[in-house]
Motif scaffolding. Sequence first.
Motif, mmCIF file in Angstrom:
data_model
loop_
_atom_site.group_PDB
_atom_site.id
_atom_site.type_symbol
_atom_site.label_atom_id
_atom_site.label_comp_id
_atom_site.label_asym_id
_atom_site.label_seq_id
_atom_site.Cartn_x
_atom_site.Cartn_y
_atom_site.Cartn_z
ATOM 1 N N ALA A 45 0.754 -1.410 -0.124
ATOM 2 C CA ALA A 45 -0.153 0.004 -0.016
ATOM 3 C C ALA A 45 0.792 1.217 -0.008
ATOM 4 C CB ALA A 45 -0.878 0.023 1.356
ATOM 5 N N ALA A 46 1.955 1.198 -0.647
ATOM 6 C CA ALA A 46 2.856 2.563 -0.686
ATOM 7 C C ALA A 46 1.792 3.525 -1.400
ATOM 8 C CB ALA A 46 4.266 2.120 -1.509
ATOM 9 N N GLY A 47 2.151 4.751 -1.068
ATOM 10 C CA GLY A 47 1.672 5.782 -1.601
ATOM 11 C C GLY A 47 0.185 6.100 -1.036
ATOM 12 N N LYS A 48 -0.528 4.970 -0.548
ATOM 13 C CA LYS A 48 -1.900 5.197 0.077
ATOM 14 C C LYS A 48 -1.738 5.279 1.652
ATOM 15 C CE LYS A 48 -4.289 4.174 -3.585
ATOM 16 N NZ LYS A 48 -5.602 5.015 -4.025
ATOM 17 N N TRP A 49 -0.948 4.630 2.301
ATOM 18 C CA TRP A 49 -0.739 4.462 3.640
ATOM 19 C C TRP A 49 0.767 4.775 3.869
ATOM 20 C CZ3 TRP A 49 -4.217 1.338 1.575
ATOM 21 C CH2 TRP A 49 -5.525 1.515 1.839
ATOM 22 N N ALA A 50 1.254 5.320 5.018
ATOM 23 C CA ALA A 50 2.523 5.858 5.403
ATOM 24 C C ALA A 50 3.228 4.081 5.839
ATOM 25 C CB ALA A 50 2.535 6.682 6.560
ATOM 26 N N MET A 51 3.537 3.571 4.885
ATOM 27 C CA MET A 51 4.192 2.044 5.087
ATOM 28 C C MET A 51 5.656 2.463 5.755
ATOM 29 S SD MET A 51 2.459 -0.173 3.588
ATOM 30 C CE MET A 51 3.283 -1.290 3.105
ATOM 31 N N PRO A 52 5.629 1.717 6.826
ATOM 32 C CA PRO A 52 7.126 1.539 7.352
ATOM 33 C C PRO A 52 8.201 0.730 6.569
ATOM 34 C CG PRO A 52 5.806 -0.048 8.345
ATOM 35 C CD PRO A 52 4.956 0.602 7.419
ATOM 36 N N PRO A 53 9.517 0.906 6.808
ATOM 37 C CA PRO A 53 10.518 0.001 6.173
ATOM 38 C C PRO A 53 10.150 -1.432 6.462
ATOM 39 C CG PRO A 53 11.362 1.796 7.661
ATOM 40 C CD PRO A 53 9.864 1.849 7.946
ATOM 41 N N VAL A 54 10.523 -2.161 5.800
ATOM 42 C CA VAL A 54 10.540 -3.768 6.142
ATOM 43 C C VAL A 54 11.934 -4.324 5.802
ATOM 44 C CG1 VAL A 54 8.011 -3.718 5.240
ATOM 45 C CG2 VAL A 54 9.952 -4.099 3.386
ATOM 46 N N PRO A 55 11.736 -5.738 6.487
ATOM 47 C CA PRO A 55 13.110 -6.217 6.409
ATOM 48 C C PRO A 55 13.661 -6.619 4.990
ATOM 49 C CG PRO A 55 11.688 -7.196 7.897
ATOM 50 C CD PRO A 55 10.955 -6.428 7.291
ATOM 51 N N GLU A 56 14.791 -6.920 4.660
ATOM 52 C CA GLU A 56 15.329 -7.154 3.363
ATOM 53 C C GLU A 56 14.840 -8.140 2.770
ATOM 54 O OE1 GLU A 56 19.597 -6.757 3.287
ATOM 55 O OE2 GLU A 56 19.772 -8.548 4.783
ATOM 56 N N ASP A 57 14.329 -9.467 3.575
ATOM 57 C CA ASP A 57 14.113 -10.780 2.946
ATOM 58 C C ASP A 57 12.311 -10.630 2.708
ATOM 59 O OD1 ASP A 57 13.172 -10.755 5.574
ATOM 60 O OD2 ASP A 57 13.855 -12.698 5.786
ATOM 61 N N THR A 58 11.887 -9.596 3.076
ATOM 62 C CA THR A 58 10.428 -9.424 2.696
ATOM 63 C C THR A 58 10.061 -9.875 1.382
ATOM 64 O OG1 THR A 58 9.986 -7.736 4.266
ATOM 65 C CG2 THR A 58 8.348 -7.798 2.507
ATOM 66 N N ILE A 59 9.078 -10.524 1.008
ATOM 67 C CA ILE A 59 8.672 -11.083 -0.178
ATOM 68 C C ILE A 59 7.431 -9.853 -0.649
ATOM 69 C CG2 ILE A 59 7.393 -12.936 -1.588
ATOM 70 C CD1 ILE A 59 8.377 -14.882 0.414
ATOM 71 N N LEU A 60 7.899 -9.298 -1.879
ATOM 72 C CA LEU A 60 6.953 -8.282 -2.309
ATOM 73 C C LEU A 60 6.420 -8.732 -3.703
ATOM 74 C CD1 LEU A 60 9.412 -6.060 -0.880
ATOM 75 C CD2 LEU A 60 6.827 -5.282 -0.798
ATOM 76 N N ILE A 61 5.224 -8.724 -4.098
ATOM 77 C CA ILE A 61 4.632 -9.099 -5.286
ATOM 78 C C ILE A 61 3.631 -7.990 -5.699
ATOM 79 C CG2 ILE A 61 3.224 -10.885 -6.407
ATOM 80 C CD1 ILE A 61 3.898 -12.592 -4.011
ATOM 81 N N HIS A 62 3.739 -7.637 -6.912
ATOM 82 C CA HIS A 62 2.880 -6.303 -7.441
ATOM 83 C C HIS A 62 2.357 -6.678 -9.024
ATOM 84 C CE1 HIS A 62 1.512 -2.603 -5.546
ATOM 85 N NE2 HIS A 62 1.538 -2.133 -7.120
ATOM 86 N N GLY A 63 1.309 -6.227 -8.995
ATOM 87 C CA GLY A 63 0.934 -6.272 -10.489
ATOM 88 C C GLY A 63 1.392 -5.324 -11.387
#
Length: 210
Positions: A143-161
């Motif tokens: 939800a980046a840009g919609k809410w104030a997303m905090p930092p996340v650990p470097e091994d976070t799995i991020l999937i985006h369309g």
Amino acid sequence: MNAHTQQFFITGAAGALECALDLPDPDDGSPRGIALVAHPHPLYGGTMDNKVAQTLARAFVSIGYAAVRMNFRGVGGSTGLHDEGRGETDDMALLLAHMQQQLPGLPVALAGFSFGTFVQAQLQQRLIAQDTPAERLILVGAAAGKWAMPPVPEDTILIHGELDETIALTAVLDWLRPQDIVVRVVPGADHFFHRKLQHIKNAVVEAWHR
């Protein structure tokens, strides 16, 4: 999600919270971990039965995790009113504590979709501050840009369309760039991953089998 889904309630600060638990096949042994799955924005139709949330739960069950979902405040059988992510993060922390009582000593994964990524990323920051971080964070449609997303650990799995019309890929890249974290982009996928849900499941399964 299926005939074996167990419905239950816990009590949060705003009242009853409706939850759903899916367990791996008993023939495969006891659960090897706990996965908490957070659904998209409740004011825009988000529920724990959302297809992306269900896909995340199925992915975790397939690798032997107990997958638990919760309807946020004011959704389904959950009482209370939407709290902009603050109360929802408190409620998710309560659900985590409940599951750790039921299944003590197991590793924990936090997974979320859209608004649910904001809740889970905040919860992970709390857990890090308590020196009890979840083993992994999985964020779909962060939800980046919609809410104030905090930092996340470097091994976070991020999937985006690639074609996400709700949360622009550029906003996610702007959030991740200072953190130097990679995002997996699914070509042709919209926000809800219509006809692309298998990529979410595959990403989770691959990460754990690796």
